[in-house]
Write a protein that holds these residues in place. Sequence first.
Motif, PDB file in Angstrom:
ATOM      1  N   PHE A   1       0.832  -1.193   0.000  1.00 40.84           N
ATOM      2  CA  PHE A   1       0.000   0.000   0.000  1.00 40.84           C
ATOM      3  C   PHE A   1       0.869   1.245   0.000  1.00 40.84           C
ATOM      4  O   PHE A   1       2.041   1.221   0.349  1.00 40.84           O
ATOM      5  N   GLY A   2       0.268   2.339  -0.425  1.00 39.77           N
ATOM      6  CA  GLY A   2       0.968   3.609  -0.459  1.00 39.77           C
ATOM      7  C   GLY A   2      -0.013   4.767  -0.378  1.00 39.77           C
ATOM      8  O   GLY A   2      -1.209   4.609  -0.629  1.00 39.77           O
ATOM      9  N   GLN A   3       0.513   5.909  -0.008  1.00 36.59           N
ATOM     10  CA  GLN A   3      -0.323   7.097   0.117  1.00 36.59           C
ATOM     11  C   GLN A   3       0.516   8.329  -0.178  1.00 36.59           C
ATOM     12  O   GLN A   3       1.680   8.401   0.216  1.00 36.59           O
ATOM     13  N   ILE A   4      -0.074   9.275  -0.861  1.00 42.08           N
ATOM     14  CA  ILE A   4       0.540  10.591  -1.073  1.00 42.08           C
ATOM     15  C   ILE A   4      -0.390  11.599  -0.413  1.00 42.08           C
ATOM     16  O   ILE A   4      -1.601  11.581  -0.666  1.00 42.08           O
ATOM     17  N   ALA A   5       0.149  12.446   0.443  1.00 41.18           N
ATOM     18  CA  ALA A   5      -0.674  13.394   1.189  1.00 41.18           C
ATOM     19  C   ALA A   5      -0.013  14.766   1.225  1.00 41.18           C
ATOM     20  O   ALA A   5       1.210  14.872   1.251  1.00 41.18           O
ATOM     21  N   THR A   6      -0.839  15.787   1.234  1.00 40.13           N
ATOM     22  CA  THR A   6      -0.319  17.151   1.356  1.00 40.13           C
ATOM     23  C   THR A   6       0.094  17.407   2.799  1.00 40.13           C
ATOM     24  O   THR A   6      -0.380  16.742   3.721  1.00 40.13           O
ATOM     25  N   THR A   7       0.972  18.372   2.991  1.00 45.75           N
ATOM     26  CA  THR A   7       1.386  18.779   4.332  1.00 45.75           C
ATOM     27  C   THR A   7       0.737  20.120   4.670  1.00 45.75           C
ATOM     28  O   THR A   7       0.127  20.759   3.808  1.00 45.75           O
ATOM     29  N   SER A   8       0.899  20.548   5.894  1.00 43.37           N
ATOM     30  CA  SER A   8       0.337  21.844   6.297  1.00 43.37           C
ATOM     31  C   SER A   8       1.086  23.005   5.660  1.00 43.37           C
ATOM     32  O   SER A   8       0.625  24.140   5.730  1.00 43.37           O
ATOM     33  N   ASN A   9       2.240  22.752   5.037  1.00 42.42           N
ATOM     34  CA  ASN A   9       2.959  23.819   4.327  1.00 42.42           C
ATOM     35  C   ASN A   9       2.198  24.278   3.085  1.00 42.42           C
ATOM     36  O   ASN A   9       2.353  25.412   2.643  1.00 42.42           O
ATOM     37  N   LEU A  10       1.400  23.393   2.494  1.00 44.98           N
ATOM     38  CA  LEU A  10       0.650  23.750   1.298  1.00 44.98           C
ATOM     39  C   LEU A  10      -0.576  24.579   1.660  1.00 44.98           C
ATOM     40  O   LEU A  10      -0.725  25.706   1.181  1.00 44.98           O
ATOM     41  N   VAL A  11      -1.438  24.025   2.491  1.00 51.46           N
ATOM     42  CA  VAL A  11      -2.628  24.739   2.975  1.00 51.46           C
ATOM     43  C   VAL A  11      -2.792  24.390   4.448  1.00 51.46           C
ATOM     44  O   VAL A  11      -3.043  23.233   4.781  1.00 51.46           O
ATOM     45  N   PRO A  12      -2.633  25.368   5.338  1.00 50.90           N
ATOM     46  CA  PRO A  12      -2.806  25.077   6.772  1.00 50.90           C
ATOM     47  C   PRO A  12      -4.234  24.569   7.057  1.00 50.90           C
ATOM     48  O   PRO A  12      -5.191  24.984   6.421  1.00 50.90           O
ATOM     49  N   ASP A  13      -4.353  23.650   7.990  1.00 48.80           N
ATOM     50  CA  ASP A  13      -5.637  23.086   8.429  1.00 48.80           C
ATOM     51  C   ASP A  13      -6.356  22.281   7.349  1.00 48.80           C
ATOM     52  O   ASP A  13      -7.564  22.063   7.444  1.00 48.80           O
ATOM     53  N   LEU A  14      -5.653  21.849   6.305  1.00 50.53           N
ATOM     54  CA  LEU A  14      -6.254  21.014   5.268  1.00 50.53           C
ATOM     55  C   LEU A  14      -5.257  19.942   4.858  1.00 50.53           C
ATOM     56  O   LEU A  14      -4.086  20.237   4.628  1.00 50.53           O
ATOM     57  N   LYS A  15      -5.731  18.721   4.777  1.00 54.18           N
ATOM     58  CA  LYS A  15      -4.879  17.624   4.316  1.00 54.18           C
ATOM     59  C   LYS A  15      -5.645  16.821   3.278  1.00 54.18           C
ATOM     60  O   LYS A  15      -6.736  16.330   3.539  1.00 54.18           O
ATOM     61  N   LEU A  16      -5.097  16.718   2.082  1.00 53.29           N
ATOM     62  CA  LEU A  16      -5.658  15.909   1.011  1.00 53.29           C
ATOM     63  C   LEU A  16      -4.743  14.712   0.801  1.00 53.29           C
ATOM     64  O   LEU A  16      -3.520  14.842   0.901  1.00 53.29           O
ATOM     65  N   ALA A  17      -5.343  13.568   0.501  1.00 52.62           N
ATOM     66  CA  ALA A  17      -4.535  12.357   0.344  1.00 52.62           C
ATOM     67  C   ALA A  17      -5.146  11.452  -0.716  1.00 52.62           C
ATOM     68  O   ALA A  17      -6.347  11.454  -0.942  1.00 52.62           O
ATOM     69  N   ALA A  18      -4.281  10.678  -1.347  1.00 54.60           N
ATOM     70  CA  ALA A  18      -4.692   9.630  -2.282  1.00 54.60           C
ATOM     71  C   ALA A  18      -3.969   8.360  -1.865  1.00 54.60           C
ATOM     72  O   ALA A  18      -2.772   8.377  -1.591  1.00 54.60           O
ATOM     73  N   ARG A  19      -4.706   7.253  -1.825  1.00 52.33           N
ATOM     74  CA  ARG A  19      -4.134   5.995  -1.356  1.00 52.33           C
ATOM     75  C   ARG A  19      -4.373   4.889  -2.381  1.00 52.33           C
ATOM     76  O   ARG A  19      -5.394   4.868  -3.047  1.00 52.33           O
ATOM     77  N   PHE A  20      -3.435   3.966  -2.467  1.00 54.96           N
ATOM     78  CA  PHE A  20      -3.610   2.782  -3.300  1.00 54.96           C
ATOM     79  C   PHE A  20      -3.270   1.558  -2.476  1.00 54.96           C
ATOM     80  O   PHE A  20      -2.538   1.626  -1.503  1.00 54.96           O
ATOM     81  N   SER A  21      -3.838   0.432  -2.892  1.00 56.54           N
ATOM     82  CA  SER A  21      -3.570  -0.835  -2.212  1.00 56.54           C
ATOM     83  C   SER A  21      -3.631  -1.953  -3.237  1.00 56.54           C
ATOM     84  O   SER A  21      -4.543  -2.010  -4.053  1.00 56.54           O
ATOM     85  N   LEU A  22      -2.661  -2.839  -3.195  1.00 53.39           N
ATOM     86  CA  LEU A  22      -2.611  -4.008  -4.061  1.00 53.39           C
ATOM     87  C   LEU A  22      -2.582  -5.233  -3.166  1.00 53.39           C
ATOM     88  O   LEU A  22      -1.640  -5.415  -2.388  1.00 53.39           O
ATOM     89  N   GLN A  23      -3.638  -6.061  -3.238  1.00 50.37           N
ATOM     90  CA  GLN A  23      -3.743  -7.231  -2.373  1.00 50.37           C
ATOM     91  C   GLN A  23      -3.642  -8.497  -3.194  1.00 50.37           C
ATOM     92  O   GLN A  23      -4.192  -8.577  -4.284  1.00 50.37           O
ATOM     93  N   ARG A  24      -2.966  -9.486  -2.626  1.00 48.35           N
ATOM     94  CA  ARG A  24      -2.801 -10.764  -3.310  1.00 48.35           C
ATOM     95  C   ARG A  24      -3.111 -11.903  -2.339  1.00 48.35           C
ATOM     96  O   ARG A  24      -2.251 -12.295  -1.543  1.00 48.35           O
ATOM     97  N   PRO A  25      -4.342 -12.435  -2.384  1.00 52.79           N
ATOM     98  CA  PRO A  25      -4.669 -13.567  -1.504  1.00 52.79           C
ATOM     99  C   PRO A  25      -4.151 -14.882  -2.079  1.00 52.79           C
ATOM    100  O   PRO A  25      -4.122 -15.076  -3.291  1.00 52.79           O
TER     101      PRO A  25
END
Length: 80
Positions: A41-65
């Motif tokens: 799994f992985g995630q990319i997220a904004t920090t408070s340096n971009l916009v204070p009090d706001l966090k945007l994120a995108a996540r992916f997951s690859l599962q193999r049963p």
Amino acid sequence: MTKVSATPWLDAILGYDYQAYSGSDAVLVITQKSEDVHALFGQIATTSNLVPDLKLAARFSLQRPERRRERDGLECQRQI
């Protein structure tokens, strides 16, 4: 799991997860099943340096049963 500050405005998180499952039913006689699940799994997220009090994120997951083992189940018969 690891966290990397890609830029002053973005953080990247990468990780690996392993889970083992097994199950059966004590009331109904059903097939015993077990499996291992590997996940990347992985995630990319904004920090408070971009916009204070706001966090945007995108996540992916690859599962193999993967099924570990399987036993033959018996049919449940109900007596009335």
